[in-house]
Design an enzyme around this catalytic site. Structure first.
Site, PDB file in Angstrom:
ATOM      1  N   ASP A  36     -15.529  -2.756  30.550  1.00  0.00           N
ATOM      2  CA  ASP A  36     -13.947  -3.082  29.929  1.00  0.00           C
ATOM      3  C   ASP A  36     -13.861  -4.425  29.202  1.00  0.00           C
ATOM      4  O   ASP A  36     -12.767  -4.725  28.764  1.00  0.00           O
ATOM      5  CB  ASP A  36     -13.224  -3.260  31.241  1.00  0.00           C
ATOM      6  CG  ASP A  36     -12.785  -2.103  31.894  1.00  0.00           C
ATOM      7  OD1 ASP A  36     -13.262  -0.879  31.095  1.00  0.00           O
ATOM      8  OD2 ASP A  36     -12.050  -1.774  32.678  1.00  0.00           O
ATOM      9  N   ASP A 287      13.315   2.355 -12.142  1.00  0.00           N
ATOM     10  CA  ASP A 287      12.139   2.796 -11.530  1.00  0.00           C
ATOM     11  C   ASP A 287      12.077   3.434 -10.073  1.00  0.00           C
ATOM     12  O   ASP A 287      11.896   4.379  -9.417  1.00  0.00           O
ATOM     13  CB  ASP A 287      10.950   1.761 -11.148  1.00  0.00           C
ATOM     14  CG  ASP A 287      10.216   1.802 -12.617  1.00  0.00           C
ATOM     15  OD1 ASP A 287      10.442   2.417 -13.514  1.00  0.00           O
ATOM     16  OD2 ASP A 287       9.622   0.535 -12.699  1.00  0.00           O
ATOM     17  N   GLY A 422       1.682   7.719  -7.509  1.00  0.00           N
ATOM     18  CA  GLY A 422       1.858   9.207  -7.878  1.00  0.00           C
ATOM     19  C   GLY A 422       1.656   9.385  -9.369  1.00  0.00           C
ATOM     20  O   GLY A 422       1.552  10.511  -9.988  1.00  0.00           O
ATOM     21  N   LEU A 423       2.502   8.416 -10.000  1.00  0.00           N
ATOM     22  CA  LEU A 423       2.765   8.554 -11.544  1.00  0.00           C
ATOM     23  C   LEU A 423       1.261   8.371 -12.255  1.00  0.00           C
ATOM     24  O   LEU A 423       0.943   9.169 -13.132  1.00  0.00           O
ATOM     25  CB  LEU A 423       3.508   7.489 -11.979  1.00  0.00           C
ATOM     26  CG  LEU A 423       5.003   7.529 -11.677  1.00  0.00           C
ATOM     27  CD1 LEU A 423       5.777   6.155 -12.048  1.00  0.00           C
ATOM     28  CD2 LEU A 423       5.553   8.685 -11.981  1.00  0.00           C
TER      29      LEU A 423
END
Length: 547
Positions: A36, A287, A422-423
């Site tokens: 542990d 944007d 993503g652009l």
């Protein structure tokens, strides 16, 4: 019994370790087997602390089970006090040691130590990490501040007219998501309206600090998962009110300042008028409005998901399509928030169940934990981490709070960039015929070879798609539209399939709108009984929904 690979929370003794590690001048004696001791790594490797947690493990082994493990614990506790000389001692058992039914609290009491001893009884098989941290903090506060509590029925004295209002900040711990920076940001917020912070606990507090918690006028609950129980006891015992708003996001920060001002009897106007965050303006910029309406799935601990959903809906213009938490202690608050968005909250600690819901909802952004980050990466969906459980990257070297005005700036950057990236994916799509950019290269930030099984490729659609050599009767878009015009009531929905050319054309659309384009096109085809979606159908649907 359910086996799992990942878990959102550790056992409750890890929560106790988060409190002990956050504080100074305390020591925790943990009755635990040798294995542990792994918990140390959470703090030294993930949080990158420069020293081990203040924990002594008894580290009993299998051969010790036939002898006196109780004596082993007493020896470890006595040696720890002599060596580290803490102001207070915490004692408890790990989940494994709980099975041998020794009593750490009773054994420590039998030692007759001269310092306060806080026994922790944490049921490892029914509770988890956050509950363990909350219970530990509550027991520490009650043990150390309790002797200074006023007698029952005694009225709390008024603050002198020339004294500044004061408060305590409750809840930040070790291994907390941005707790270190949140404390600095909230302290600046409070100073901006003339409120003095007296004690921050448990982070960097000593037992002596906990003993004087009752001196402040009120308490600020930064993280309800950790501090709500202790704050409730302080309210009942010292007549100290506490805040209920967590200042994450612009709207919540304004509400927080208004709530604090009412508790402190000060004017929040100047601080509210000078709100320095850039999020409100940037979220209205061209944007960001481009991102308006993006479908967002939110999952994490209770206070962060409630705050994140509010920011997503009210401040960034996203659509919240899913909301849930693994914190069962915060389930009521999350359910209430979800109802406000017309949703049913997902309350679960099974990451596979979370993954199924993400796949079903097809969001364009996931706001979650490190678990959801892995899920989103596999599905090719943008993701931002908003909550524990944490990883090493959630402890940046720079200043990166989640709370207050600067926290809003950090959130804007963290959430919006996965979508804006993503652009760049779109540019890759435009140049995919180039030798340097092709489908085999994969997305730049989404992981090489990531599969987009959810939003892009419904199984039933692909299974229904015939091979190129199969003759498929196709209904042209013009004919179908004419047919629908004459007999709209006889239209029967059919499951359309995509021709190879249409699938290829769909693949040129940026990934974050591709799922929506697919759904709209299939809906367009269904409404007109078009069985085969061609390139022409795709652009007809685009023109139809673009009106």
């Amino acid at each position: 019994m359910q086996l799992t690979v990942w878990t959102y929370e550790g056992p409750p003794h890890v929560g106790a370790m988060r409190v002990a590690t956050a504080m100074r001048e305390v020591h925790y004696v943990l009755h635990a087997p040798q294995g542990d001791t792994y918990a140390d790594l959470l703090f030294t490797m993930i949080e990158r602390r420069d020293r081990r947690p203040p924990v002594t493990y008894t580290t009993f082994q299998a051969r010790d089970l036939g002898s006196d493990t109780a004596e082993l614990f007493k020896t470890a506790a006595a040696e720890a006090v002599e060596r580290f000389q803490p102001q207070a001692l915490m004692v408890g058992a790990s989940c494994t040691a709980e099975l041998i039914q020794d009593d750490p609290g009773g054994l420590a009491k039998a030692l007759g130590l001269s310092l306060p001893v806080v026994p922790l009884e944490l049921p490892s098989y029914s509770k988890k990490e956050n509950w363990g941290a909350a219970e530990t903090f509550y027991q520490m506060v009650r043990t150390l501040a309790g002797p200074n509590a006023p007698a029952p029925g005694v009225t709390r004295p008024e603050r002198p007219a020339d004294a500044r209002p004061s408060c305590n900040l409750l809840g930040p711990t070790a291994l907390g998501f941005r707790h270190r920076d949140d404390v600095l940001e909230v302290t600046k917020l409070l100073q901006s309206i003339g409120v003095e912070v007296q004690v921050v606990a448990p982070l960097n507090a000593t037992p002596a600090d906990l003993a004087r918690l009752g001196d402040a006028d009120f308490n600020v609950v930064l993280y309800p998962e950790i501090a709500q129980t202790a704050a409730g006891w302080l309210k009942r015992t010292f007549r100290q009110p506490h805040t209920t708003v967590v200042p994450i996001g612009i709207g919540a920060t304004r509400d927080f300042l208004a709530e604090v001002a009412e508790l402190a009897g000060v004017d929040p106007g100047p601080a509210l008028a000078g709100a320095p965050s850039r999020l409100p303006w940037w979220s209205r910029s061209i944007d960001s409005t481009y991102l308006t309406g993006k479908r967002v799935f939110v999952f994490g601990d209770g206070c962060h998901v409630v705050a994140a959903a509010r920011i997503a809906r009210e401040e960034l213009g996203f659509e919240v399509v899913g909301l849930g938490t693994y914190s069962r202690e915060m389930a009521r608050e999350v359910r209430t928030a979800a109802e406000g968005y017309g949703l049913e909250a997902l309350i679960t600690d099974d990451y596979l169940e979370v993954e199924e819901q993400i796949e079903a909802l097809q969001p364009e952004l996931v706001l979650g934990t490190q678990m959801e980050r892995h899920i989103a990466k596999r599905l090719g969906v943008g993701c931002a981490v908003i909550s524990a459980p944490v990883h090493v990257q959630d402890f940046p070297a720079r200043y990166a709070p989640q709370m207050g005005w600067e926290g809003a700036n950090v959130i804007f950057d963290t959430w919006v960039h996965p979508l804006m990236m993503g652009l760049e994916e779109h540019l890759l799509g435009m140049f995919r015929e180039d030798f340097e950019f092709n489908d085999e290269a994969g997305g730049s930030h989404l992981g090489h070879g990531s599969k987009r099984s959810g939003p892009e490729a419904p199984v039933e659609s692909r299974e229904a798609a015939p091979g190129p050599e199969t003759a498929i009767p196709q209904t042209s878009t013009a004919e179908a539209m004419a047919s629908q015009t004459t007999t709209p009531e006889t239209t029967t929905p059919v499951a359309p399939f995509w021709t190879a050319e249409a699938e290829s054309e769909l693949g040129k659309i940026p990934f974050f709108v591709r799922g929506k384009a697919r759904r709209n096109t299939e809906r367009f085809a269904n409404q007109r009984s078009i069985s085969a979606i061609t390139v022409e159908t795709l652009y007809d649907a685009k023109a139809h929904f673009g009106k």
